[in-house]
Design a protein around this motif. Structure first.
Motif, PDB file in Angstrom:
ATOM      1  N   GLY A   1       0.799  -1.214   0.000  1.00 37.53           N
ATOM      2  CA  GLY A   1       0.000   0.000   0.000  1.00 37.53           C
ATOM      3  C   GLY A   1       0.832   1.264   0.000  1.00 37.53           C
ATOM      4  O   GLY A   1       0.542   2.213  -0.738  1.00 37.53           O
ATOM      5  N   TYR A   2       1.874   1.317   0.818  1.00 35.41           N
ATOM      6  CA  TYR A   2       2.727   2.508   0.906  1.00 35.41           C
ATOM      7  C   TYR A   2       3.356   2.821  -0.446  1.00 35.41           C
ATOM      8  O   TYR A   2       3.426   3.971  -0.868  1.00 35.41           O
ATOM      9  N   VAL A   3       3.799   1.774  -1.144  1.00 37.91           N
ATOM     10  CA  VAL A   3       4.469   1.955  -2.426  1.00 37.91           C
ATOM     11  C   VAL A   3       3.502   2.466  -3.490  1.00 37.91           C
ATOM     12  O   VAL A   3       3.915   3.129  -4.444  1.00 37.91           O
ATOM     13  N   THR A   4       2.220   2.190  -3.316  1.00 37.02           N
ATOM     14  CA  THR A   4       1.246   2.633  -4.305  1.00 37.02           C
ATOM     15  C   THR A   4       1.316   4.145  -4.493  1.00 37.02           C
ATOM     16  O   THR A   4       1.285   4.641  -5.619  1.00 37.02           O
ATOM     17  N   ASN A   5       1.437   4.874  -3.405  1.00 38.59           N
ATOM     18  CA  ASN A   5       1.591   6.332  -3.503  1.00 38.59           C
ATOM     19  C   ASN A   5       3.013   6.733  -3.865  1.00 38.59           C
ATOM     20  O   ASN A   5       3.240   7.514  -4.788  1.00 38.59           O
ATOM     21  N   SER A   6       3.989   6.204  -3.130  1.00 40.47           N
ATOM     22  CA  SER A   6       5.364   6.677  -3.263  1.00 40.47           C
ATOM     23  C   SER A   6       5.989   6.316  -4.613  1.00 40.47           C
ATOM     24  O   SER A   6       6.886   7.012  -5.088  1.00 40.47           O
ATOM     25  N   ALA A   7       5.526   5.230  -5.257  1.00 41.28           N
ATOM     26  CA  ALA A   7       6.105   4.837  -6.540  1.00 41.28           C
ATOM     27  C   ALA A   7       5.309   5.349  -7.731  1.00 41.28           C
ATOM     28  O   ALA A   7       5.875   5.545  -8.804  1.00 41.28           O
ATOM     29  N   ILE A   8       4.021   5.561  -7.556  1.00 38.66           N
ATOM     30  CA  ILE A   8       3.190   5.943  -8.701  1.00 38.66           C
ATOM     31  C   ILE A   8       3.141   7.459  -8.905  1.00 38.66           C
ATOM     32  O   ILE A   8       3.086   7.928 -10.049  1.00 38.66           O
ATOM     33  N   LEU A   9       3.189   8.239  -7.842  1.00 39.59           N
ATOM     34  CA  LEU A   9       3.158   9.698  -8.013  1.00 39.59           C
ATOM     35  C   LEU A   9       4.301  10.213  -8.891  1.00 39.59           C
ATOM     36  O   LEU A   9       4.070  11.070  -9.764  1.00 39.59           O
ATOM     37  N   PRO A  10       5.553   9.713  -8.740  1.00 40.33           N
ATOM     38  CA  PRO A  10       6.615  10.187  -9.635  1.00 40.33           C
ATOM     39  C   PRO A  10       6.398   9.814 -11.101  1.00 40.33           C
ATOM     40  O   PRO A  10       6.998  10.437 -11.990  1.00 40.33           O
TER      41      PRO A  10
END
Length: 381
Positions: A170-179
């Motif tokens: 879940g955390y990576v969903t934001n941190s990896a997709i926003l860039p």
């Protein structure tokens, strides 16, 4: 939002202050003894410096037994906690054979799916036998199975979007997709109390970041108007892209997002809306479909819908839902899809089964009987 009594807050700060004062007093004598004995680091720099080292040794170690306690039962509403003992002032902790029965107030398990379930558990076990515990591969290699395709279709239908992509964390969903969504020359306008995963994702994008006052649409409009008029820093060229990021339910405050007003402002200024429903999807709405259903917002007006499976669905991972073009683009460019191990098949099956229960597709009325509105209280704990 839960307000803390002033007496409780003052006594807590006083306790911390007292510990800090005594700790600094002991640190003074420790430095003298260390100087007398000489440095034993043999040329290596200390791993922890300054207040971090001080906090761990003088404050955290004193109460270490209150955190990270091992459990020896399923993480249901009640669980068994293993008691520990220490003979060296909490520097090391030893397990005992004694077990305490405790009420679980530290779990995301909003709807109870993390425990054994009459509908979900047998299907998860069958998927484990059929697909094994993990694909041991990224989605673009050998990590996409028929159950992953079914999950993405199920999620898209559940949240009301044409397509979806799932990730293993879940955390990576934001941190990896926003860039991937925005970069240099873009503008991110973020709620001041957004989750750390959003903050890290925004910083990693290279875009210009501005914040607006928590859950205040009027201030959002002011920030938008000013920065659209000014343009990019130094060059004053128009922004390549503008994304407004909000959460459905703010996890630390337990507050609902003022989504209708925010969506109206974003439509007025023609900017994208990114909605993080990590704590709201499955937990609120007439049929558990999140804040859009609860507040009467058309999902077509929310460009990017993000959520996680760790709260209401008793599993792991996260998703992004949006247009088919957006999801196709993410599948070719998102690091969480290209390089990270895919979500395990049993975890994927757990999500599918939980959604079917919520929607009543399991042949029972259990999903209709969930008290979604009171899940707000759970999410604020």
């Amino acid at each position: 939002m839960i307000t803390i009594p002033y007496l409780t807050a003052l006594t807590t700060y006083f306790s911390y202050g007292l510990l800090f004062a005594f700790g600094q007093f002991r640190e003074f004598f420790r430095k003298i003894f260390d100087w007398w004995r000489g440095n034993n680091l043999q040329g290596y720099a200390p791993i922890c410096l300054g207040l971090e080292d001080f906090y761990i040794r003088r404050l955290y170690l004193r109460v270490q037994d209150c955190f990270g306690r091992p459990i020896c039962s399923p993480p249901d509403a009640w669980f068994d906690v293993v008691e520990r003992l220490s003979n060296d002032n909490n520097k090391t902790l030893k397990r005992t054979t004694k077990v305490s029965r405790c009420l679980n107030l530290g779990s995301y398990n909003y709807l109870g799916f993390a425990a054994s379930d009459e509908y979900c558990t047998p299907r998860v076990i069958e998927s484990l036998k059929k697909y094994s515990a993990s694909t041991c591969s990224a989605r673009v290699d050998g990590g996409t199975t028929s159950i992953h395709m079914e999950l993405e279709e199920c999620v898209a239908n559940f949240v009301g979007k044409p397509a979806a992509i799932v990730t293993g964390m879940g955390y990576v969903t934001n941190s990896a997709i926003l860039p991937v969504l925005i970069g240099k020359g873009g503008l991110i306008i973020s709620d001041s109390l957004n989750h750390n995963s959003i903050v890290n994702g925004a910083r990693g994008s290279g875009a210009t970041i501005r914040v607006f006052q928590h859950n205040t649409p009027s201030h959002l409009e002011k920030v938008l108007r000013e920065h659209i008029a000014e343009g990019q820093p130094r060059t004053h060229r128009p922004w390549k892209k503008i994304i407004v990021i909000v959460e459905g339910i703010y996890s630390m405050e337990g507050e609902l997002c003022q989504l209708p007003e925010i969506v109206a402002i974003c439509k007025k200024y023609k900017v994208y809306v990114y909605l993080d429903e990590a704590h709201s999807i499955g937990a609120v709405g007439k049929s558990g479909r999140g804040v859009c259903e609860l507040l009467g917002v058309d999902t077509a007006d929310v460009d990017i819908m993000m959520g996680t499976f760790t709260k209401s669905f008793g599993s792991c991972g996260g998703y992004i839902a949006g247009s088919k073009e957006l999801i196709e683009y993410l599948k070719y460019s998102c690091p969480a899809h290209l390089y990270a191990t895919s979500i395990s098949p049993p975890a994927a099956q757990q999500i599918i089964s939980a959604i079917k229960v919520i929607l009543g597709e399991d042949g029972t009325s259990r999903g209709q009987n969930f008290d979604y509105q009171n899940s707000l209280l759970v999410s604020s704990l």
